[in-house]
Design a protein around this motif. Sequence first.
Motif, PDB file in Angstrom:
ATOM      1  N   HIS A  83       0.949  -1.673   0.310  1.00  0.00           N
ATOM      2  CA  HIS A  83       0.379  -0.059  -0.131  1.00  0.00           C
ATOM      3  C   HIS A  83       0.640   0.995   0.251  1.00  0.00           C
ATOM      4  N   ASP A 114       6.784   0.880   6.408  1.00  0.00           N
ATOM      5  CA  ASP A 114       5.210   0.672   6.182  1.00  0.00           C
ATOM      6  C   ASP A 114       4.489   1.905   4.894  1.00  0.00           C
ATOM      7  N   ASP A 115       4.103   1.615   3.790  1.00  0.00           N
ATOM      8  CA  ASP A 115       5.176   0.074   3.415  1.00  0.00           C
ATOM      9  C   ASP A 115       4.964   0.523   1.344  1.00  0.00           C
ATOM     10  N   GLU A 148      -4.818   1.538   3.130  1.00  0.00           N
ATOM     11  CA  GLU A 148      -4.701   0.227   4.383  1.00  0.00           C
ATOM     12  C   GLU A 148      -4.774   0.868   5.763  1.00  0.00           C
ATOM     13  N   GLU A 149      -4.036   2.050   5.818  1.00  0.00           N
ATOM     14  CA  GLU A 149      -4.245   2.656   7.318  1.00  0.00           C
ATOM     15  C   GLU A 149      -5.546   3.401   7.780  1.00  0.00           C
ATOM     16  N   ASP A 173       3.803  -5.923   4.401  1.00  0.00           N
ATOM     17  CA  ASP A 173       3.265  -5.036   5.523  1.00  0.00           C
ATOM     18  C   ASP A 173       3.377  -5.869   6.594  1.00  0.00           C
TER      19      ASP A 173
HETATM   20 ZN   LIG Z   1       1.053  -1.056   6.339  1.00  0.00          ZN
END
Ligand SMILES: [Zn+2]
Length: 456
Positions: A83, A114-115, A148-149, A173
């Motif tokens: 991501h 990340d990431d 994603e976050e 991840d």
């Molecule tokens: Zn991540």
Amino acid sequence: MELKECVKRREPELLACLQENLRIPSVQGAPEEGKPYGSEVRRSLDHVLTAAEALGFSTVNMDGQVGWCEYGTGEEMVAVLGHLDVVPAGDGWSFDPWGGEIRENRIFGRGTMDDKGPSIAALYALAALRDSGLPIRRRIRVLWGCNEESGSQDMKYYLAHGGEIPVMGFTPDGEYPVINGEKGIINVTYGREMDRVGDLQLISLHGGTAPNVVPSSACAKLACSKELAQRLAALQAPKLRFTATQYGLFVESEGVSAHGSTPELGENAIGRLLLALDTLPLEGQTRETIHFLAETLGMETDGTSAGISLCDEVSGKLTLNWGTLNIENGKLQMKINYRYPVTKAYDDCAPLLDAKFAAAGFTKAAELHKAKLYVPEDSELVRTLMKVYREQTGLEGKPKSIGGGTYAKSLPNIVAFGPIFPGDEIREHKPDEFLELSRLMENAQIIAAAMYEMAK
Ligand SMILES: [Zn+2]
């Protein structure tokens, strides 16, 4: 040329692309047409897809939700899922979080680990695999998600809009060696109303901040006569404080905070407060409710008294965290976060807990369920990734199960694999996030080898 050498030769391009992308502050922003997570996230996705096209790969941008590039032909597809959205920089940086600076063989910036680091490494790993000319029989797709976050709505969109499901794959991840089990997570909200009668009445109660955090403090206001308040204020117990006030009695409790996936490492301040209130001369429905909660949950973290203790060999016990409790004007609302073992199911616990609370007069106001993930150790995917990990690092290690949830849950047939090595400091979401250049290239090597092994 050997695959290893092909990956190595892509290092300068990989670094340049990563640096450029780190300079795009792809924190979630206000949605716009074609930019569901804001313009910076979209800019980050466009940047990577343009780089993929320049490398000669076909690309797809699915409405700014997720994009991908692909290499190879073949009926079946294997995937690497990363991501590009990042959490805000926050305070405490000694470098520009959006600078992509390289110093002393480290690259600094929000997203290095990340990431963006690992997921952009996947692009150049794919190019290296193509350079090597190694034959593959499955297509390889590298996907870059954009949310994603903050909820992984991107992959929900992908699945809802006919996005192809890989036969297997991984998301870099999480951590090495392989996370092949992630507990099922249930966030439930219960509510109920209570009458207020008697000489001692609960005015209000507040504890906790979020369902996935063990509450470190809680407090209650009770109304009563001066005499009763004086008598109760003399009570003493560890980590509890009773104070006589104008309106009656104030009770505070102290706990120890911990993450909701490991409640046994904390001490629940709400539970402690309820156990104390349960000894006071309350009456009516308030007394019933407090007694039920003290007896059913108390300070327990494995759901035994709630009737949902589950356990398996792969992932251990069910964990339960009583995250929040609020009572105001006779209205109660509370949130519980519990996580069931990877070989068990929603039906083994949720209906039992709901029934127990329903029988005590509670109603379920809301629920969020993230199903467990479990890919057995002897599956083709886990065996393949473990083999690659051992060959590439010379390290042993076993696949593991965790209580938290990773991006792997957002797409079927995926497990978390890398990018953090055992013993390395976890720097994601913290100030001065960085990745050693050597770790970046080790990840690129592992990703390339894993892509080949999955696709050959
Ligand atoms: Zn991540």
